[in-house]
Design a protein around this motif. Structure first.
Motif, PDB file in Angstrom:
ATOM      1  N   THR A 263      -1.014   4.472  -1.532  1.00 30.26           N
ATOM      2  CA  THR A 263      -2.299   5.002  -2.002  1.00 30.26           C
ATOM      3  C   THR A 263      -2.418   4.891  -3.519  1.00 30.26           C
ATOM      4  OG1 THR A 263      -1.462   7.251  -2.336  1.00 30.26           O
ATOM      5  CG2 THR A 263      -2.244   6.679  -0.119  1.00 30.26           C
ATOM      6  N   ARG A 264      -3.629   5.107  -3.996  1.00 33.86           N
ATOM      7  CA  ARG A 264      -3.871   5.062  -5.444  1.00 33.86           C
ATOM      8  C   ARG A 264      -3.071   6.151  -6.147  1.00 33.86           C
ATOM      9  NH1 ARG A 264      -9.593   4.839  -8.787  1.00 33.86           N
ATOM     10  NH2 ARG A 264      -8.709   5.385 -10.820  1.00 33.86           N
ATOM     11  N   GLN A 265      -3.053   7.337  -5.589  1.00 31.16           N
ATOM     12  CA  GLN A 265      -2.348   8.445  -6.227  1.00 31.16           C
ATOM     13  C   GLN A 265      -0.847   8.131  -6.362  1.00 31.16           C
ATOM     14  OE1 GLN A 265      -2.810  12.227  -4.274  1.00 31.16           O
ATOM     15  NE2 GLN A 265      -1.281  13.253  -5.571  1.00 31.16           N
ATOM     16  N   GLN A 266      -0.250   7.541  -5.333  1.00 30.13           N
ATOM     17  CA  GLN A 266       1.181   7.203  -5.385  1.00 30.13           C
ATOM     18  C   GLN A 266       1.466   6.211  -6.500  1.00 30.13           C
ATOM     19  OE1 GLN A 266       1.737   5.779  -1.416  1.00 30.13           O
ATOM     20  NE2 GLN A 266       2.094   7.827  -0.532  1.00 30.13           N
ATOM     21  N   VAL A 267       0.588   5.227  -6.655  1.00 34.29           N
ATOM     22  CA  VAL A 267       0.792   4.209  -7.691  1.00 34.29           C
ATOM     23  C   VAL A 267       0.578   4.816  -9.077  1.00 34.29           C
ATOM     24  CG1 VAL A 267      -0.035   2.015  -8.611  1.00 34.29           C
ATOM     25  CG2 VAL A 267       0.201   2.321  -6.142  1.00 34.29           C
ATOM     26  N   GLU A 268      -0.420   5.689  -9.210  1.00 39.90           N
ATOM     27  CA  GLU A 268      -0.644   6.344 -10.502  1.00 39.90           C
ATOM     28  C   GLU A 268       0.598   7.117 -10.938  1.00 39.90           C
ATOM     29  OE1 GLU A 268      -4.112   8.636  -9.672  1.00 39.90           O
ATOM     30  OE2 GLU A 268      -5.489   7.137 -10.527  1.00 39.90           O
ATOM     31  N   GLU A 269       1.200   7.851 -10.017  1.00 40.93           N
ATOM     32  CA  GLU A 269       2.406   8.614 -10.335  1.00 40.93           C
ATOM     33  C   GLU A 269       3.566   7.685 -10.681  1.00 40.93           C
ATOM     34  OE1 GLU A 269       3.034  11.032  -6.929  1.00 40.93           O
ATOM     35  OE2 GLU A 269       1.310  12.351  -7.325  1.00 40.93           O
ATOM     36  N   ALA A 270       3.674   6.562  -9.974  1.00 44.87           N
ATOM     37  CA  ALA A 270       4.749   5.601 -10.244  1.00 44.87           C
ATOM     38  C   ALA A 270       4.586   4.980 -11.628  1.00 44.87           C
ATOM     39  CB  ALA A 270       4.758   4.514  -9.167  1.00 44.87           C
ATOM     40  N   VAL A 271       3.340   4.652 -12.008  1.00 42.38           N
ATOM     41  CA  VAL A 271       3.086   4.038 -13.319  1.00 42.38           C
ATOM     42  C   VAL A 271       3.441   5.017 -14.440  1.00 42.38           C
ATOM     43  CG1 VAL A 271       1.280   3.198 -14.858  1.00 42.38           C
ATOM     44  CG2 VAL A 271       1.374   2.384 -12.500  1.00 42.38           C
ATOM     45  N   ARG A 272       3.093   6.298 -14.258  1.00 44.42           N
ATOM     46  CA  ARG A 272       3.448   7.295 -15.267  1.00 44.42           C
ATOM     47  C   ARG A 272       4.969   7.384 -15.411  1.00 44.42           C
ATOM     48  NH1 ARG A 272      -1.005  10.253 -13.195  1.00 44.42           N
ATOM     49  NH2 ARG A 272       0.352  11.424 -11.779  1.00 44.42           N
TER      50      ARG A 272
END
Length: 439
Positions: A263-272
């Motif tokens: 999901t988008r949220q999972q990728v956002e957390e991974a990028v951070r």
């Protein structure tokens, strides 16, 4: 003496028929032993998952077809227990004769006749077919020359053109795109979501490009562990994917899940968590595994199946362009083979001429040595060597001229003239390779 090829491939025969004629490495010796029983003087069997072809040197091109068909029927029965009839097999077979057979093999070796144009695996299979035939003693001068030149064609196609250098499979296209993004994949880490054949193939491409310690995630952990045992790396359950995203540079997803796996949220957390290091995601599943909104996340780069298909389409167009260059290579090698084969027609005449002149040389040497009994052994050797050199120099130009005329198709009159001038025993030599179909 003529070259004939009879066979079938992925274009002419369904997989169940190709399977019936496929010969594995362990069965090749038996298959070539059967080949020796045919009315041919030389033969090579080229058998892959996509083709089975026999190349043979024969005296009677028209009369060998039936024997070759029976040969294939015998292989199907002996190796696979498949009892095919002639009527069942004949619609799938194609035949080439003379230079058409030569050209066909050259195109096969260059990858132009493959399911994927330009694939390189077939060249190794052509090389192995020749090697196996050499070991089975089913080849002679003509098949040696034919297959050596076919291998040369394949090598030139790979080194002188870009026929096999652009990705034309989804998995390989993903890897090539990742390589362009990172410039080098050496030392990079990747996550494969899914443990099927597509994931396995993609991981193999990635590992060969330098990726290390792949992570494999799958809904069924046993399948992920099985793949990891085969290629290395670490297996995780599917619910551990969010944590793994922060560890890797490349994600390849190819599950059959009905909803989004990433999901988008999972990728956002991974990028951070990655603190600015980009992550590239390739979604090669249908339906899609990765939420398309991931493409809006800064630092995340998402490519889906349509993006990869666009790359493949462009690469296929490039291969088609390169194929024209390969055809020019084939045309040049085909002419070189034609000239070599045509020169075989003058070989008997050249041999008889040399034998007659050498016999005269021996007689005259004996007479000379009888008249000069005080010559030392060394002096006799020097004189004998001088006569050999003299004959070689005298015959060199006529020999080359005869071979050149044979290549031009105008040797018949010259052969007749040489036989009459030197009173040679008549020997009619047929051309080694005819152009076109058998009469």
């Amino acid at each position: 003496m003529n070259i004939v090829m009879l066979g079938l491939n992925h274009k002419t025969a369904p997989v169940e028929v190709r399977e019936a004629l496929a010969v594995s490495g362990s069965d090749m010796t038996a298959a070539l032993t059967r080949l020796r029983a045919l009315p041919i003087s030389e033969g090579v069997l080229l058998s892959t998952c996509n083709r089975s072809e026999v190349y043979a040197v024969v005296d009677d091109p028209a009369g060998v077809d039936g024997a070759l068909v029976d040969y294939f029927l015998g292989l199907a029965l002996a190796l696979h227990g498949r009892e095919l009839t002639r009527e069942q097999l004949l619609p799938y077979l194609y035949r080439r004769h003379g230079l058409e057979a030569v050209q066909h093999l050259f195109r096969v070796a260059a990858g132009l006749d493959s399911m994927i144009i330009g694939e390189t695996q077939i060249l190794g299979q052509v090389r192995n077919a020749h090697r196996d035939a050499v070991q089975a003693q089913t080849v002679g001068k003509v098949m040696h020359q034919l297959f050596h030149q076919a291998i040369t064609v394949g090598k030139r196609a790979q080194t002188e053109t870009r026929i096999g250098q652009s990705a034309v499979s989804v998995s390989y296209a993903a890897v090539e795109l990742a390589r362009k993004v990172f410039r080098s994949l050496e030392g990079r880490r990747c996550l494969a979501i899914g443990a099927g054949e597509t994931a396995k193939l993609t991981l193999r491409h990635l590992l060969s490009a330098g990726v290390r310690e792949p992570i494999v995630a799958n809904r069924t952990l046993d399948r992920a562990e099985s793949l990891v045992r085969e290629i290395g790396g670490r297996a995780i359950p599917l619910d551990k994917v969010p944590e793994a995203l922060s560890e890797v540079d490349v994600v390849i997803s190819s599950t059959g899940a009905p909803g989004y796996v990433v999901t988008r949220q999972q990728v956002e957390e991974a990028v951070r968590a990655r603190r600015g290091r980009p992550i590239f995601l390739f979604d090669i599943a249908v339906p899609r595994d990765i939420d398309p909104a991931v493409a809006q996340v800064a630092g995340a780069y998402l490519y889906d199946i349509d993006d990869l298909e666009a790359v493949i389409s462009a690469n296929l167009a490039e291969r088609a362009q390169e194929a024209r260059k390969v055809e020019r290579i084939i045309a040049g090698e085909l002419e070189r083979f034609r000239q070599w084969a045509a020169s075989l027609a003058v070989v008997p005449t050249i041999r008889m001429l040399r034998e007659k002149i050498d016999a005269i040389r021996e007689q005259e040497l004996a007479r000379t040595f009888n008249r000069l009994p005080d010559l030392t052994d060394h002096q006799r050797e020097v004189i004998a060597a001088m006569t050999v050199t003299l004959i070689n120099k005298i015959l060199n130009d006529p020999t080359q001229q005869l071979k050149g005329m044979a290549g031009e198709g105008s040797a018949s009159q010259a052969i007749e003239t040489v036989h009459r001038l030197f009173d040679l025993q008549r020997h009619r030599a047929e051309p080694a390779v005819e152009n076109g179909s058998a009469p």
